[in-house]
Design a protein around this motif. Structure first.
Motif, PDB file in Angstrom:
ATOM      1  N   ARG A   6     -13.206  20.844 -43.426  1.00 63.10           N
ATOM      2  CA  ARG A   6     -12.630  20.880 -42.083  1.00 63.10           C
ATOM      3  C   ARG A   6     -13.734  20.518 -41.089  1.00 63.10           C
ATOM      4  NH1 ARG A   6     -10.830  25.595 -42.156  1.00 63.10           N
ATOM      5  NH2 ARG A   6      -8.592  25.242 -42.465  1.00 63.10           N
ATOM      6  N   HIS A   7     -13.393  19.702 -40.105  1.00 66.06           N
ATOM      7  CA  HIS A   7     -14.354  19.299 -39.075  1.00 66.06           C
ATOM      8  C   HIS A   7     -13.647  19.329 -37.725  1.00 66.06           C
ATOM      9  CE1 HIS A   7     -12.430  15.321 -39.131  1.00 66.06           C
ATOM     10  NE2 HIS A   7     -12.389  15.499 -40.446  1.00 66.06           N
ATOM     11  N   GLN A   8     -14.351  18.940 -36.662  1.00 64.44           N
ATOM     12  CA  GLN A   8     -13.793  19.030 -35.318  1.00 64.44           C
ATOM     13  C   GLN A   8     -12.541  18.192 -35.151  1.00 64.44           C
ATOM     14  OE1 GLN A   8     -16.737  18.046 -32.377  1.00 64.44           O
ATOM     15  NE2 GLN A   8     -17.796  20.042 -32.569  1.00 64.44           N
ATOM     16  N   SER A   9     -12.435  17.096 -35.891  1.00 62.79           N
ATOM     17  CA  SER A   9     -11.292  16.201 -35.717  1.00 62.79           C
ATOM     18  C   SER A   9     -10.157  16.491 -36.692  1.00 62.79           C
ATOM     19  CB  SER A   9     -11.735  14.735 -35.885  1.00 62.79           C
ATOM     20  OG  SER A   9     -12.751  14.422 -34.959  1.00 62.79           O
ATOM     21  N   GLY A  10     -10.357  17.374 -37.636  1.00 61.22           N
ATOM     22  CA  GLY A  10      -9.285  17.673 -38.588  1.00 61.22           C
ATOM     23  C   GLY A  10      -9.823  18.016 -39.966  1.00 61.22           C
ATOM     24  N   VAL A  11      -9.140  17.463 -40.986  1.00 63.28           N
ATOM     25  CA  VAL A  11      -9.481  17.751 -42.381  1.00 63.28           C
ATOM     26  C   VAL A  11      -9.742  16.428 -43.097  1.00 63.28           C
ATOM     27  CG1 VAL A  11      -8.682  18.745 -44.550  1.00 63.28           C
ATOM     28  CG2 VAL A  11      -8.090  19.848 -42.385  1.00 63.28           C
ATOM     29  N   ALA A  12     -10.709  16.420 -43.995  1.00 63.34           N
ATOM     30  CA  ALA A  12     -11.041  15.195 -44.748  1.00 63.34           C
ATOM     31  C   ALA A  12     -11.406  15.572 -46.186  1.00 63.34           C
ATOM     32  CB  ALA A  12     -12.197  14.441 -44.092  1.00 63.34           C
ATOM     33  N   ARG A  13     -11.218  14.603 -47.069  1.00 60.85           N
ATOM     34  CA  ARG A  13     -11.623  14.790 -48.473  1.00 60.85           C
ATOM     35  C   ARG A  13     -12.903  14.000 -48.713  1.00 60.85           C
ATOM     36  NH1 ARG A  13     -10.540  16.445 -53.416  1.00 60.85           N
ATOM     37  NH2 ARG A  13      -8.613  17.508 -52.808  1.00 60.85           N
ATOM     38  N   ILE A  14     -13.862  14.643 -49.320  1.00 59.61           N
ATOM     39  CA  ILE A  14     -15.126  14.004 -49.685  1.00 59.61           C
ATOM     40  C   ILE A  14     -15.123  13.789 -51.197  1.00 59.61           C
ATOM     41  CG2 ILE A  14     -17.642  14.128 -49.584  1.00 59.61           C
ATOM     42  CD1 ILE A  14     -16.305  14.127 -46.854  1.00 59.61           C
ATOM     43  N   GLU A  15     -15.206  12.530 -51.610  1.00 59.70           N
ATOM     44  CA  GLU A  15     -15.179  12.230 -53.049  1.00 59.70           C
ATOM     45  C   GLU A  15     -16.485  12.666 -53.722  1.00 59.70           C
ATOM     46  OE1 GLU A  15     -14.339   8.140 -53.617  1.00 59.70           O
ATOM     47  OE2 GLU A  15     -12.304   8.254 -52.770  1.00 59.70           O
ATOM     48  N   VAL A  16     -16.391  12.897 -55.012  1.00 57.86           N
ATOM     49  CA  VAL A  16     -17.562  13.345 -55.779  1.00 57.86           C
ATOM     50  C   VAL A  16     -18.673  12.306 -55.740  1.00 57.86           C
ATOM     51  CG1 VAL A  16     -18.384  13.998 -58.086  1.00 57.86           C
ATOM     52  CG2 VAL A  16     -16.149  14.777 -57.301  1.00 57.86           C
ATOM     53  N   ALA A  17     -18.306  11.011 -55.772  1.00 60.73           N
ATOM     54  CA  ALA A  17     -19.316   9.951 -55.752  1.00 60.73           C
ATOM     55  C   ALA A  17     -20.120   9.958 -54.464  1.00 60.73           C
ATOM     56  CB  ALA A  17     -18.648   8.595 -55.942  1.00 60.73           C
ATOM     57  N   SER A  18     -19.588  10.560 -53.375  1.00 57.87           N
ATOM     58  CA  SER A  18     -20.297  10.608 -52.099  1.00 57.87           C
ATOM     59  C   SER A  18     -21.281  11.773 -52.024  1.00 57.87           C
ATOM     60  CB  SER A  18     -19.286  10.719 -50.938  1.00 57.87           C
ATOM     61  OG  SER A  18     -18.420   9.593 -50.914  1.00 57.87           O
ATOM     62  N   LEU A  19     -21.209  12.693 -52.989  1.00 55.04           N
ATOM     63  CA  LEU A  19     -22.109  13.844 -53.018  1.00 55.04           C
ATOM     64  C   LEU A  19     -23.421  13.474 -53.701  1.00 55.04           C
ATOM     65  CD1 LEU A  19     -19.538  16.582 -54.116  1.00 55.04           C
ATOM     66  CD2 LEU A  19     -20.233  15.993 -51.787  1.00 55.04           C
ATOM     67  N   SER A  20     -24.484  14.127 -53.269  1.00 50.33           N
ATOM     68  CA  SER A  20     -25.792  13.871 -53.875  1.00 50.33           C
ATOM     69  C   SER A  20     -25.813  14.413 -55.302  1.00 50.33           C
ATOM     70  CB  SER A  20     -26.892  14.547 -53.048  1.00 50.33           C
ATOM     71  OG  SER A  20     -26.762  15.968 -53.147  1.00 50.33           O
ATOM     72  N   PRO A  21     -26.634  13.819 -56.188  1.00 47.91           N
ATOM     73  CA  PRO A  21     -26.696  14.307 -57.576  1.00 47.91           C
ATOM     74  C   PRO A  21     -27.034  15.783 -57.675  1.00 47.91           C
ATOM     75  CG  PRO A  21     -27.787  12.180 -57.384  1.00 47.91           C
ATOM     76  CD  PRO A  21     -27.456  12.624 -55.988  1.00 47.91           C
ATOM     77  N   VAL A  22     -27.913  16.276 -56.826  1.00 48.99           N
ATOM     78  CA  VAL A  22     -28.298  17.690 -56.879  1.00 48.99           C
ATOM     79  C   VAL A  22     -27.105  18.571 -56.534  1.00 48.99           C
ATOM     80  CG1 VAL A  22     -29.796  19.463 -55.886  1.00 48.99           C
ATOM     81  CG2 VAL A  22     -30.703  17.179 -56.356  1.00 48.99           C
TER      82      VAL A  22
END
Length: 315
Positions: free
Chosen positions: A169-185
């Protein structure tokens, strides 16, 4: 009288001389006849010997031919014997390979079951671990170091973690973050996998597509064609399982029977190149056959729900 006496003497002399000549002639004729007879007997004997020699040569020639034929027969028998010994050796090796194959099939079946069980345990453990782990990240701020690229949302906080990624959740609403966008750690901390996420996303897309198609029909009502297709696939899979179990039962029964026979008749207490006794081997395959029979009974119940008259040949 005086004239007659000389004549008598002459006649006597002639008679005596003739007798002598006759005797001499008789003796000569006798000697000639004896020599001739002896010579005739020798020639006859010689001819007999020559004839015997010729007969012997013929017999020797015949015997040589017989010996040649017997040698051929002997060579053929020797080759047949060698071939029979080779076949016996190969048959023994083949029998051993059949036993080894039965062992391998049983081992493979047990290994497949062990792999399935291990995979199920791993999935169950991972699921339990994720149920405990993921809620701990709820309401946690999403930092720049958590992503491969900088955050484009303000005041982003994690709402939920699942196998497909993060819901924030952020100021503008809700979003999905894909696993590929996350850092390896950060992926490691959340126990997330890019390949698993792709698979989950594909399944979600396929499910959404099915739902869209079903909206045209009544809610939750599949078409007859869909039902028929699903039942056909389920039936084919169940039959394949039943036939496989039937084959495993036959193999296990055969191996157990062979082991029991070897236990009664073999001079060796154990199977070749094995520390397992014939009795232990027979018991192992008998247990396996019983297990397969129980599994086959369950498989037949499932199949007969769709095809009541189904049966496995020989069962």
């Amino acid at each position: 009288m005086s004239e007659f006496a000389p004549r008598s003497r002459e006649l006597g002399s002639l008679l005596i001389g003739g007798g002598v000549i006759l005797v001499v002639a008789t003796i000569g004729m006798s000697l000639v006849q004896t020599d001739f007879l002896e010579q005739s007997h020798g020639e006859k004997r010689n001819e007999e010997l020559i004839s015997s020699l010729l007969d012997g040569d013929v017999e020797i020639s015949i015997l040589k031919e017989d010996i040649g034929e017997q040698l051929k027969v002997l060579n053929d028998l020797t080759l047949q014997k060698d071939r029979a010994e080779e076949i016996e050796t190969v048959a023994g090796e083949l029998h051993q390979l059949v036993r080894s194959n039965a062992d391998l099939r049983l081992t493979l079946s047990e290994a497949e079951e062990a792999v399935v069980q291990a995979e199920n345990l791993r999935k169950a453990y991972r699921s339990q671990m994720r149920e405990w782990l993921w809620p701990q990240f709820a309401n946690r701020p999403l930092e720049n170091e958590d992503l491969v690229t900088r955050i484009s949302y303000k005041d982003a906080r994690i709402i939920r973690v699942d196998a497909a990624g993060l819901l924030v959740r952020h100021q503008s609403g809700v979003a999905r973050i894909e696993v590929a966008s996350l850092s390896p750690v950060f992926r490691g901390k959340l126990d997330l996998s890019i390949s698993e996420a792709k698979q989950v996303m594909m399944e979600m897309m396929a499910q959404d597509l099915k739902l869209k198609k079903r909206r045209v029909k009544k809610e939750g009502e599949p078409s007859p064609a869909d039902v028929e297709t699903l039942l056909a696939k389920k039936l084919a899979k169940g039959k394949e399982k039943a036939f496989k179990l039937s084959d495993l039962i036959s193999k296990a029964d055969s191996a157990a029977a062979d082991a029991r026979y070897q236990e009664r008749t073999s001079k060796n207490r154990s199977a070749p190149a094995s520390l397992e006794t014939w009795g232990a081997r027979a018991a192992r395959f008998e247990r396996a056959a019983l297990k397969y029979r129980n599994q086959l009974a369950e498989a037949l119940i499932a199949v007969r729900e769709m095809e009541p008259n189904f049966s496995v040949p020989g069962r």
